[in-house]
Write a protein that holds these residues in place. Sequence first.
Motif, short mmCIF file in Angstrom:
data_model
loop_
_atom_site.label_atom_id
_atom_site.label_comp_id
_atom_site.label_asym_id
_atom_site.label_seq_id
_atom_site.Cartn_x
_atom_site.Cartn_y
_atom_site.Cartn_z
N ALA A 246 0.49 -10.46 1.89
CA ALA A 246 0.03 -10.77 0.53
C ALA A 246 0.27 -9.60 -0.41
CB ALA A 246 -1.46 -11.13 0.56
N PHE A 247 0.20 -8.37 0.12
CA PHE A 247 0.37 -7.17 -0.71
C PHE A 247 1.84 -6.86 -0.95
CE2 PHE A 247 0.40 -2.65 -1.64
CZ PHE A 247 -0.67 -2.54 -2.52
N ALA A 248 2.70 -7.21 0.02
CA ALA A 248 4.12 -6.85 -0.06
C ALA A 248 4.79 -7.44 -1.29
CB ALA A 248 4.84 -7.31 1.21
N ARG A 249 4.28 -8.61 -1.74
CA ARG A 249 4.90 -9.25 -2.91
C ARG A 249 4.76 -8.41 -4.18
NH1 ARG A 249 2.84 -13.94 -0.28
NH2 ARG A 249 0.88 -13.82 -1.47
N ARG A 250 3.73 -7.57 -4.22
CA ARG A 250 3.50 -6.75 -5.42
C ARG A 250 4.57 -5.67 -5.60
NH1 ARG A 250 -2.93 -5.25 -4.96
NH2 ARG A 250 -3.68 -7.29 -4.23
N ILE A 251 5.24 -5.31 -4.52
CA ILE A 251 6.22 -4.23 -4.58
C ILE A 251 7.42 -4.62 -5.42
CG2 ILE A 251 7.74 -2.75 -3.19
CD1 ILE A 251 5.71 -3.02 -0.94
N THR A 288 1.34 5.77 -3.81
CA THR A 288 0.91 4.85 -4.87
C THR A 288 0.37 3.54 -4.31
OG1 THR A 288 3.12 3.87 -5.12
CG2 THR A 288 2.63 5.83 -6.42
N TRP A 289 0.64 3.29 -3.02
CA TRP A 289 0.17 2.03 -2.41
C TRP A 289 -1.08 2.24 -1.56
CZ3 TRP A 289 2.34 -1.54 -5.05
CH2 TRP A 289 3.63 -1.37 -5.53
N GLY A 290 -1.62 3.46 -1.61
CA GLY A 290 -2.89 3.73 -0.98
C GLY A 290 -2.95 3.36 0.50
N LYS A 291 -4.05 2.70 0.91
CA LYS A 291 -4.26 2.36 2.32
C LYS A 291 -3.55 1.07 2.73
CE LYS A 291 -8.55 -0.18 1.43
NZ LYS A 291 -10.01 -0.29 1.74
N HIS A 292 -2.80 0.48 1.82
CA HIS A 292 -2.15 -0.80 2.11
C HIS A 292 -0.80 -0.64 2.80
CE1 HIS A 292 -5.22 -2.92 -0.15
NE2 HIS A 292 -5.04 -2.05 -1.14
N VAL A 293 -0.44 0.56 3.18
CA VAL A 293 0.84 0.79 3.84
C VAL A 293 0.61 1.53 5.15
CG1 VAL A 293 1.22 2.91 2.53
CG2 VAL A 293 3.15 1.79 3.63
N GLU A 294 1.36 1.15 6.18
CA GLU A 294 1.29 1.81 7.49
C GLU A 294 2.67 2.36 7.83
OE1 GLU A 294 0.57 0.76 12.23
OE2 GLU A 294 0.47 -0.83 10.70
N VAL A 295 2.74 3.65 8.13
CA VAL A 295 4.01 4.28 8.52
C VAL A 295 4.24 4.05 10.01
CG1 VAL A 295 5.30 6.43 8.70
CG2 VAL A 295 3.83 6.02 6.70
#
Length: 317
Positions: A246-251, A288-295
């Motif tokens: 759901a968050f990926a679409r914002r990119i 800029t994507w805060g905690k919504h990204v995992e490396v």
Amino acid sequence: MNRIDRLSAILIQLQGKKIVKAAEIAERFDISLRTVYRDVRALQEAGVPVGAEAGTGYYLVEGYHLPPIMFNREEAAALLTGEKLMAQLSDHSNRKQFSNAMQKIRAVLRGNEKDFLESLEENIAVVNRRPPTGDEFPNRFLSDIQHSLGRHLILEMDYFALHTEVLTHREVEPIGIMYMTNYWYLIGWCRLRHGYRNFRMDRIKNLSVTDISYDRSRHITLKEYIDKYSETEAKPYEIRVRFPQAFARRIGDQKFYYGMVEEQVVGNCVEMTFLCTWLDWFGRWLLTWGKHVEVIAPGELSEHMKLLAKEIQEHYL
């Protein structure tokens, strides 16, 4: 290929350049140098004015021209494929010039070849996932750069470097252009930096070809540049990160500017793969994507993200 067809092809090759080396002919047709000498002699005996310069190559005497050349079906199909590629992978200036050239080529095709191309055209597609260039960077300078290369003229340009995000004015002595990792690059001697640099063409804001020539013999060739600097320049990292679907679409299209080459759905997440040389620059974008990204990889990026997060924390404390 029989000998008659080869003689015709050699004649076309000779008309395409001022001087053609015997070794070039031999390599193209996979024949020996002795066979090349015999073929050229046969053309001369047939009345074709082929001249020769010892140690240099063959040439057609000035004023001699072949009659209009006809294309066969396979050659026409190859040209159509080239047109599709140019429409997506070139810049605005070159795209227009290639389209004009194709119109002239279509005009000399036989009727059945024209019908063949029309039926084939809708069945070839080149999909370009790169985001469109905005008005800020017009991306229409490839033809001008080609002109400067052919005439050995200095270029002046305003260039925006992504890793520093600074716009600078440059004077460049170009040595070549190349297409790499989905972008066109100008390679040249930068008078500002006093060294060879590569410039991504879609990062050029303004460009002009001066009337000042430079000595091309002072510079290395494009091949020498590639051989020399491909070993010394930093290799890009393969970076894999995951976002919730759901968050990926914002990119949106931002991912393309940061070198995304692949994405796939993994469970409830979207995993994206990037190729990027500068971990710090990429990591600051991830912040800029805060905690919504995992490396996921590489480990160096995970460690660098900890340092960046600590830097931000200390700043606000």
